[in-house]
Design a protein around this motif. Structure first.
Motif, short mmCIF file in Angstrom:
data_model
loop_
_atom_site.label_atom_id
_atom_site.label_comp_id
_atom_site.label_asym_id
_atom_site.label_seq_id
_atom_site.Cartn_x
_atom_site.Cartn_y
_atom_site.Cartn_z
N LEU A 1 0.85 -1.19 0.00
CA LEU A 1 0.00 0.00 0.00
C LEU A 1 0.88 1.24 0.00
O LEU A 1 1.85 1.32 0.75
CB LEU A 1 -0.91 0.02 1.24
N ALA A 2 0.56 2.20 -0.85
CA ALA A 2 1.29 3.47 -0.91
C ALA A 2 0.27 4.60 -0.88
O ALA A 2 -0.58 4.69 -1.78
CB ALA A 2 2.15 3.54 -2.17
N ILE A 3 0.34 5.41 0.15
CA ILE A 3 -0.66 6.45 0.38
C ILE A 3 0.03 7.80 0.54
O ILE A 3 0.95 7.95 1.36
CB ILE A 3 -1.48 6.14 1.66
N LYS A 4 -0.40 8.77 -0.22
CA LYS A 4 0.15 10.12 -0.08
C LYS A 4 -0.46 10.79 1.14
O LYS A 4 -1.69 10.83 1.29
CB LYS A 4 -0.15 10.94 -1.33
N ILE A 5 0.40 11.30 2.04
CA ILE A 5 -0.08 12.01 3.23
C ILE A 5 0.54 13.40 3.25
O ILE A 5 1.61 13.62 2.67
CB ILE A 5 0.26 11.23 4.52
N GLU B 1 -3.82 9.74 -6.67
CA GLU B 1 -4.24 8.68 -7.58
C GLU B 1 -3.04 8.07 -8.30
O GLU B 1 -2.99 6.85 -8.52
CB GLU B 1 -5.23 9.23 -8.61
N GLN B 2 -2.06 8.90 -8.68
CA GLN B 2 -0.88 8.38 -9.35
C GLN B 2 -0.11 7.42 -8.44
O GLN B 2 0.34 6.36 -8.86
CB GLN B 2 0.04 9.53 -9.77
N ILE B 3 0.03 7.80 -7.17
CA ILE B 3 0.77 6.97 -6.23
C ILE B 3 0.04 5.64 -6.00
O ILE B 3 0.67 4.58 -5.90
CB ILE B 3 0.98 7.73 -4.91
N LEU B 4 -1.29 5.68 -5.97
CA LEU B 4 -2.05 4.43 -5.87
C LEU B 4 -1.84 3.55 -7.10
O LEU B 4 -1.75 2.33 -7.00
CB LEU B 4 -3.54 4.74 -5.70
N GLU B 5 -1.74 4.17 -8.27
CA GLU B 5 -1.49 3.41 -9.50
C GLU B 5 -0.11 2.77 -9.48
O GLU B 5 0.07 1.64 -9.95
CB GLU B 5 -1.62 4.33 -10.72
#
Length: 359
Positions: free
Chosen positions: A223-227, A316-320
């Protein structure tokens, strides 16, 4: 012998090894002394046929009917041996324009697959005839020899080297339970539900967004989530969103344990234990204790290079990017993808509710 460093004793040759130049010199001397093949073989501790082949190799051909017969020469035998040795490898039989090689090159360049993942996935799903798929070792040998339409820089992991583990340092910050108390089953990666957590930064200077990364150890699900920042409040807010997405009642089953480093952004992580998740903290400067998470962070760096601001990438890019990583087949998963394995785990977790509803 009167000289200090002179000796007539040569080191014993182990049986089964190739003859050395010293052995050939001995053969030349023994031959002049009139020793038979068997006698020479006994002196060298080798087969008589080995001596016979060596005599043929080191003896020149006679031109004409006049003159003496050629004698065995150790120098000639050594030279012929080196020439033969240089061309004794198996000839290359690879078809580097085959459909598999073209497919493999596209997967490596476009999706970052490893060579082993390409081989295993193609065999598992029968994408190409078995005899047209080289083994992983052959592909890596061809990669270093420059015989593939890709180069080592297309596979960054092939250029990396293992580092020695540093000695452990005592925790100065005590945010919770030490990793030393973590059960062995977490390292065995048999059951899903054990996670590692970290943050990936863009620019080291300045306050800006970072990426929170969480990896499930058994499935390699990432999982990669931008915070919005590298702080405890942002981390806990992201984890609260995950708790809502997976369901509060299933969160402690899906997230049984979480292991983190001692960064200040994780100082509130122990609050998750109120929900039933056990939290462990690694030793300082011991990133190898969370090796899986670190390896996946390096893969993420393919999309987000070091020194590049995270602000340039949308959530969204980071989730992709995480979806791309989860779509890479893994050998230890039987060449299934982390997404497939983790989805199976979730189906097992949520199927309990269905059973209760039917009952």
């Amino acid at each position: 012998m009167g000289k200090t460093y002179s000796t007539m004793i040569t080191p014993d040759r182990e049986r089964g090894q190739h003859l050395k130049f010293e052995d050939r010199c001995s053969i030349q001397i023994f031959r002049k002394l009139g020793y038979s093949l068997r006698r020479i073989a006994e002196e060298l501790d080798c087969s008589p046929s080995t001596v016979m082949y060596e005599l043929r190799r080191g003896t020149g051909t006679r031109n004409g009917s006049r003159g003496r017969f050629p004698q065995y020469s150790a120098k000639r035998g050594q030279k012929n041996y080196e020439v033969n040795r240089a061309r004794c490898h198996r000839p290359c039989k690879g078809d580097y324009a085959s459909p598999f090689i073209r497919w493999m090159s596209e997967k490596v360049k476009a999706h970052g697959w490893s060579l082993d993942a390409c081989v295993g996935y193609a065999k598992k799903h029968h994408l190409f005839p078995e005899e047209t798929i080289p083994c992983t070792k052959t592909l890596y040998n061809d990669l270093w020899a420059g015989r593939l339409p890709i180069d080592p820089f297309d596979i960054p992991e092939a250029l990396s080297r293992k580092r020695k583990h540093k000695s452990l340092r005592k925790n100065k910050r005590i945010y919770g339970t030490s990793i030393e108390e973590r059960p062995e089953e977490v390292m065995e990666r048999i059951h899903c539900g054990h996670w590692e957590i970290d943050t990936v930064v863009g620019r080291k200077k300045g306050r800006e967004s970072v990426v929170l990364t969480i990896l499930e150890k058994a499935s390699d699900y990432y999982l990669a989530i931008k915070i919005p920042g590298k702080n405890a409040d942002a981390v806990m807010a992201a984890l609260e969103v995950l708790r809502e997405e997976f369901g509060a009642e299933h969160f402690p089953e899906i997230f049984r344990t979480i292991t983190s480093d001692n960064g200040s952004e994780f100082e509130r992580l122990s609050e998750l234990e109120d929900y039933g998740t056990t939290v462990y903290f690694a030793h300082p400067y011991s990133s190898w204790e969370r090796a899986q998470n670190e390896r996946h962070n390096r893969i993420l760096r393919r999309f987000i290079p070091k020194g590049v601001s995270i602000e340039l990438f949308s959530a969204e890019q980071i989730l992709e990017y995480a979806d791309e990583i989860n779509a890479l087949p893994r050998r230890h998963l039987g060449y299934s993808t982390p997404e497939e394995v983790f989805d199976t785990f979730l189906d097992q977790v949520y199927s309990v509710d269905k059973v209760h509803v039917v009952a």
